[in-house]
Motif scaffolding. Structure first.
Motif, PDB file in Angstrom:
ATOM      1  N   GLN A 125       0.856  -1.228   0.065  1.00 38.07           N
ATOM      2  CA  GLN A 125      -0.026   0.140   0.195  1.00 38.07           C
ATOM      3  C   GLN A 125       0.821   1.166  -0.215  1.00 38.07           C
ATOM      4  N   ALA A 126       0.526   2.227  -0.824  1.00 38.82           N
ATOM      5  CA  ALA A 126       1.132   3.476  -0.880  1.00 38.82           C
ATOM      6  C   ALA A 126       0.356   4.688  -0.549  1.00 38.82           C
ATOM      7  N   VAL A 127       1.132   5.830  -0.173  1.00 41.47           N
ATOM      8  CA  VAL A 127       0.566   7.153   0.299  1.00 41.47           C
ATOM      9  C   VAL A 127       0.916   8.064  -0.845  1.00 41.47           C
ATOM     10  N   ILE A 128      -0.257   8.789  -1.236  1.00 41.90           N
ATOM     11  CA  ILE A 128      -0.340   9.726  -2.426  1.00 41.90           C
ATOM     12  C   ILE A 128      -0.535  11.016  -1.900  1.00 41.90           C
ATOM     13  N   ALA A 129       0.058  12.254  -2.185  1.00 40.58           N
ATOM     14  CA  ALA A 129      -0.277  13.480  -1.747  1.00 40.58           C
ATOM     15  C   ALA A 129       0.259  14.688  -2.944  1.00 40.58           C
ATOM     16  N   LEU A 130      -0.597  15.743  -2.784  1.00 43.84           N
ATOM     17  CA  LEU A 130      -0.202  16.839  -3.867  1.00 43.84           C
ATOM     18  C   LEU A 130       0.971  17.199  -3.574  1.00 43.84           C
ATOM     19  N   LYS A 131       2.000  17.618  -4.800  1.00 45.92           N
ATOM     20  CA  LYS A 131       3.307  18.207  -4.465  1.00 45.92           C
ATOM     21  C   LYS A 131       3.176  19.396  -3.702  1.00 45.92           C
ATOM     22  N   GLY A 132       4.151  19.592  -2.955  1.00 47.40           N
ATOM     23  CA  GLY A 132       4.604  21.039  -2.358  1.00 47.40           C
ATOM     24  C   GLY A 132       3.785  21.112  -0.882  1.00 47.40           C
ATOM     25  N   THR A 133       2.919  20.007  -0.533  1.00 46.33           N
ATOM     26  CA  THR A 133       1.995  20.202   0.566  1.00 46.33           C
ATOM     27  C   THR A 133       2.892  19.705   1.782  1.00 46.33           C
ATOM     28  N   LYS A 134       2.257  19.720   3.068  1.00 48.22           N
ATOM     29  CA  LYS A 134       3.007  19.119   4.079  1.00 48.22           C
ATOM     30  C   LYS A 134       2.847  17.608   4.204  1.00 48.22           C
ATOM     31  N   ALA A 135       1.869  16.927   3.487  1.00 43.56           N
ATOM     32  CA  ALA A 135       1.573  15.659   3.641  1.00 43.56           C
ATOM     33  C   ALA A 135       2.831  14.931   2.733  1.00 43.56           C
TER      34      ALA A 135
ATOM     35  N   ALA B 217      -1.079   3.850  -7.332  1.00 41.87           N
ATOM     36  CA  ALA B 217      -0.472   4.882  -7.007  1.00 41.87           C
ATOM     37  C   ALA B 217       0.446   5.550  -8.126  1.00 41.87           C
ATOM     38  N   PHE B 218       1.326   4.571  -8.728  1.00 40.68           N
ATOM     39  CA  PHE B 218       2.118   4.955  -9.783  1.00 40.68           C
ATOM     40  C   PHE B 218       1.358   5.407 -11.032  1.00 40.68           C
ATOM     41  N   TYR B 219       0.035   4.748 -11.360  1.00 38.97           N
ATOM     42  CA  TYR B 219      -0.711   5.381 -12.382  1.00 38.97           C
ATOM     43  C   TYR B 219      -1.410   6.643 -12.046  1.00 38.97           C
ATOM     44  N   ILE B 220      -1.945   6.870 -10.859  1.00 38.04           N
ATOM     45  CA  ILE B 220      -2.422   8.071 -10.540  1.00 38.04           C
ATOM     46  C   ILE B 220      -1.733   8.955 -10.558  1.00 38.04           C
ATOM     47  N   THR B 221      -0.336   8.749 -10.234  1.00 40.00           N
ATOM     48  CA  THR B 221       0.317  10.125 -10.301  1.00 40.00           C
ATOM     49  C   THR B 221       1.104  10.446 -11.502  1.00 40.00           C
ATOM     50  N   SER B 222       1.194   9.422 -12.306  1.00 43.29           N
ATOM     51  CA  SER B 222       1.806   9.682 -13.766  1.00 43.29           C
ATOM     52  C   SER B 222       0.772  10.157 -14.825  1.00 43.29           C
ATOM     53  N   ALA B 223      -0.577   9.696 -14.639  1.00 45.70           N
ATOM     54  CA  ALA B 223      -1.578   9.776 -15.764  1.00 45.70           C
ATOM     55  C   ALA B 223      -2.830  10.396 -15.406  1.00 45.70           C
TER      56      ALA B 223
ATOM     57  N   ALA C 186       0.294  15.670  -8.189  1.00 56.13           N
ATOM     58  CA  ALA C 186       0.650  14.555  -7.097  1.00 56.13           C
ATOM     59  C   ALA C 186       1.980  13.501  -7.028  1.00 56.13           C
ATOM     60  N   GLU C 187       2.220  13.128  -5.975  1.00 52.37           N
ATOM     61  CA  GLU C 187       3.425  12.319  -5.996  1.00 52.37           C
ATOM     62  C   GLU C 187       3.350  11.202  -4.875  1.00 52.37           C
ATOM     63  N   ILE C 188       3.988  10.068  -4.812  1.00 51.03           N
ATOM     64  CA  ILE C 188       3.997   9.054  -4.168  1.00 51.03           C
ATOM     65  C   ILE C 188       4.601   9.641  -2.861  1.00 51.03           C
ATOM     66  N   VAL C 189       4.186   9.706  -1.590  1.00 51.93           N
ATOM     67  CA  VAL C 189       5.014   9.905  -0.639  1.00 51.93           C
ATOM     68  C   VAL C 189       6.007   8.843   0.084  1.00 51.93           C
ATOM     69  N   GLY C 190       5.317   7.722  -0.126  1.00 53.24           N
ATOM     70  CA  GLY C 190       5.986   6.328   0.334  1.00 53.24           C
ATOM     71  C   GLY C 190       5.214   5.163   0.439  1.00 53.24           C
TER      72      GLY C 190
END
Length: 294
Positions: free
Chosen positions: A148-158, A222-228, A233-237
């Motif tokens: 499982q992975a965490v996704i957050a918008l770039k530049g945010t605290k998350a 998570a990889f698909y969401i952030t790439s397409a 957004a980016e994968i936090v971890g």
């Protein structure tokens, strides 16, 4: 004179024994081999193309709608494109059913493993195998190890989170009934209740609109969401596996299904001959790495 009744009784008894012997001889007797073979595991039960399926001569496979990438392509499970579509057709072929014999059915994610009689032969929809779910349905052996992975918008605290402690004060979201939601509740244990959505599409919209700080999905998604889909957004971890064993997706079958052992044998064969690895390499090769959140 006194012997006659005894003779009569003997004659009647003899006739009764003869009748019983005849009845037993005519009754179907248990086959020693069949009696020692578990249900659904004999070679005859798994005869290719001759399984006791929902529709004779057909294999009914279910998944949710929409069918997300990279698991499916263009929301069309029947096209053979995407990891799970390819796996489904590989299993079907292993069972003796060609592509023309496969019938696809739309079944909501949560309904697939809810108690009750199923209208499909097996469901493939990123359903993680768990003891709790096994109470209501059968699973094949695992066809994919997942994290499982965490996704957050770039530049945010998350997006700056580097460990689980950094996630605790955030508003996190996930799809209902998923292990993604379980990881929020059981691993992160945030100070704020998780936002729960019926579909991943709703969770993605909530992230884009700032209604949640981050969402949790399986790593390939998570990889698909952030790439397409949500490119800002980016994968936090990613999370470590819990309990020392990998989380696995399994094919879902009706509880006590006669097909369970056959479908499991098919999945096992595809793993052993390298087919699953080839399909994973083709469709999920990009989803291989992300920082681990501890």
């Amino acid at each position: 004179m006194h012997l006659a009744p005894r003779v009569l009784r003997r004659a009647v008894a003899g006739a009764t024994v003869a009748l019983l012997a005849t009845a037993v001889g005519c009754a179907p007797q248990p086959d020693a081999k069949a009696a020692s073979t578990p249900s659904g595991s004999s070679a005859s039960t798994c005869a290719k193309g001759e399984l006791a399926t929902e529709t004779s001569g057909k294999l009914t496979i279910a998944t949710d709608q929409p069918a997300y990438e990279p698991w499916f392509t263009d929301d069309k499970p029947a096209n053979g494109e995407g990891f799970e579509s390819a796996v489904a057709y590989a299993v079907a072929e292993q069972l003796g059913y060609d592509k023309s014999a496969v019938v696809w059915q739309s079944v909501p994610f949560n309904k697939a493993f809810a108690p009750g009689v199923k209208t499909f032969d097996f469901d493939i929809n990123q359903v993680s195998i768990s003891d709790e779910r096994r109470k209501a349905v059968d699973f094949s052996s695992g066809y994919y190890d997942v994290r499982q992975a965490v996704i957050a918008l770039k530049g945010t605290k998350a997006a700056e989170a580097t460990d689980i402690a950094d996630l605790k004060g955030l508003k996190l979201g996930a799809q209902v009934g998923t292990t993604s939601l379980d990881y929020i509740d059981d691993v992160v244990k945030p100070t704020r209740d998780a936002a729960v959505y019926a579909k991943n599409d709703q969770a993605k919209s909530a992230l884009k609109n700032g209604q949640v700080d981050a969402i949790v999905t399986d790593l390939p998604t998570a990889f698909y969401i952030t790439s397409a889909e949500v490119t800002d957004a980016e994968i936090v971890g990613q999370f470590e596996n819990q309990g020392g064993t990998p989380e696995q997706f399994g094919l879902v079958l009706d509880k006590g299904s006669a097909l369970t052992s056959c479908v499991t044998a098919a999945v096992d064969a595809l793993r052993e001959d390298g087919t699953l690895a080839k399909i994973e390499q083709r469709w999920l090769s990009d989803a291989v790495d992300a920082p681990v959140l501890k």
